[in-house]
Design a protein around this motif. Structure first.
Motif, mmCIF file in Angstrom:
data_model
loop_
_atom_site.group_PDB
_atom_site.id
_atom_site.type_symbol
_atom_site.label_atom_id
_atom_site.label_comp_id
_atom_site.label_asym_id
_atom_site.label_seq_id
_atom_site.Cartn_x
_atom_site.Cartn_y
_atom_site.Cartn_z
ATOM 1 N N ILE A 1 -5.274 -4.967 7.097
ATOM 2 C CA ILE A 1 -4.435 -4.696 5.943
ATOM 3 C C ILE A 1 -4.450 -5.958 5.096
ATOM 4 O O ILE A 1 -3.956 -7.005 5.509
ATOM 5 N N VAL A 2 -5.059 -5.883 3.931
ATOM 6 C CA VAL A 2 -5.134 -7.034 3.036
ATOM 7 C C VAL A 2 -4.045 -6.874 1.983
ATOM 8 O O VAL A 2 -4.068 -5.942 1.190
ATOM 9 N N VAL A 3 -3.090 -7.783 2.026
ATOM 10 C CA VAL A 3 -1.962 -7.721 1.099
ATOM 11 C C VAL A 3 -2.317 -8.501 -0.162
ATOM 12 O O VAL A 3 -2.672 -9.678 -0.096
ATOM 13 N N GLN A 4 -2.248 -7.826 -1.274
ATOM 14 C CA GLN A 4 -2.472 -8.466 -2.560
ATOM 15 C C GLN A 4 -1.101 -8.842 -3.123
ATOM 16 O O GLN A 4 -0.252 -7.972 -3.287
ATOM 17 N N LEU B 1 0.833 -1.197 0.000
ATOM 18 C CA LEU B 1 0.000 0.000 0.000
ATOM 19 C C LEU B 1 0.870 1.249 0.000
ATOM 20 O O LEU B 1 2.069 1.175 0.256
ATOM 21 N N THR B 2 0.236 2.390 -0.245
ATOM 22 C CA THR B 2 0.950 3.645 -0.051
ATOM 23 C C THR B 2 1.043 3.887 1.451
ATOM 24 O O THR B 2 0.250 3.330 2.231
ATOM 25 N N LYS B 3 1.981 4.711 1.854
ATOM 26 C CA LYS B 3 2.124 5.009 3.276
ATOM 27 C C LYS B 3 0.839 5.634 3.816
ATOM 28 O O LYS B 3 0.376 5.307 4.912
ATOM 29 N N GLN B 4 0.245 6.536 3.035
ATOM 30 C CA GLN B 4 -0.991 7.199 3.442
ATOM 31 C C GLN B 4 -2.104 6.177 3.679
ATOM 32 O O GLN B 4 -2.749 6.179 4.723
#
Length: 111
Positions: free
Chosen positions: A53-56, A38-41
């Motif tokens: 947080i779903v990691v693709q 993801l982006t930091k934001q």
């Protein structure tokens, strides 16, 4: 006047939130963001909202995992018989394990 930058839900994000962290805290945040893909934001917003947080799995995430695993391996080789393992290394190992477990579940879903 330039076009407004809208997020995925059509919201205009015009507020800035800033805070200070130590170099060690920054390294932990950067590592978690890097592994999430993801982006930091987006990462910080999701964490502040207690959202998962779903990691693709994608090439960027796999590269980040590979780099982090290399660093963990080097650190483990430096340590004699498991003595002197610091909490940051254990946190990194946990984060990698959680990321891989989530990707494994996602992969099982595809079958």
């Amino acid at each position: 006047m330039s076009a407004k930058n809208l997020d995925q839900k059509g919201r205009h994000r015009n507020k800035i939130v800033a805070f200070r962290v130590s170099p060690e805290e920054d390294a932990l945040i950067e590592r978690a963001v890097h592994l999430s893909g993801l982006t930091k934001q987006d990462f910080i917003i999701k964490r502040l909202q207690n959202k998962d947080i779903v990691v693709q799995g994608n090439p960027k995430v796999f590269k980040a995992l590979k780099e982090e695993l290399k660093g963990v391996m080097q650190e483990l080789q430096r340590i004699d018989s498991g003595a002197g393992v610091d909490s940051d290394l254990l946190d990194t190992i946990r984060l990698i394990a959680i990321t891989l477990e989530g990707m494994k579940k996602d992969d099982e879903w595809k079958q």
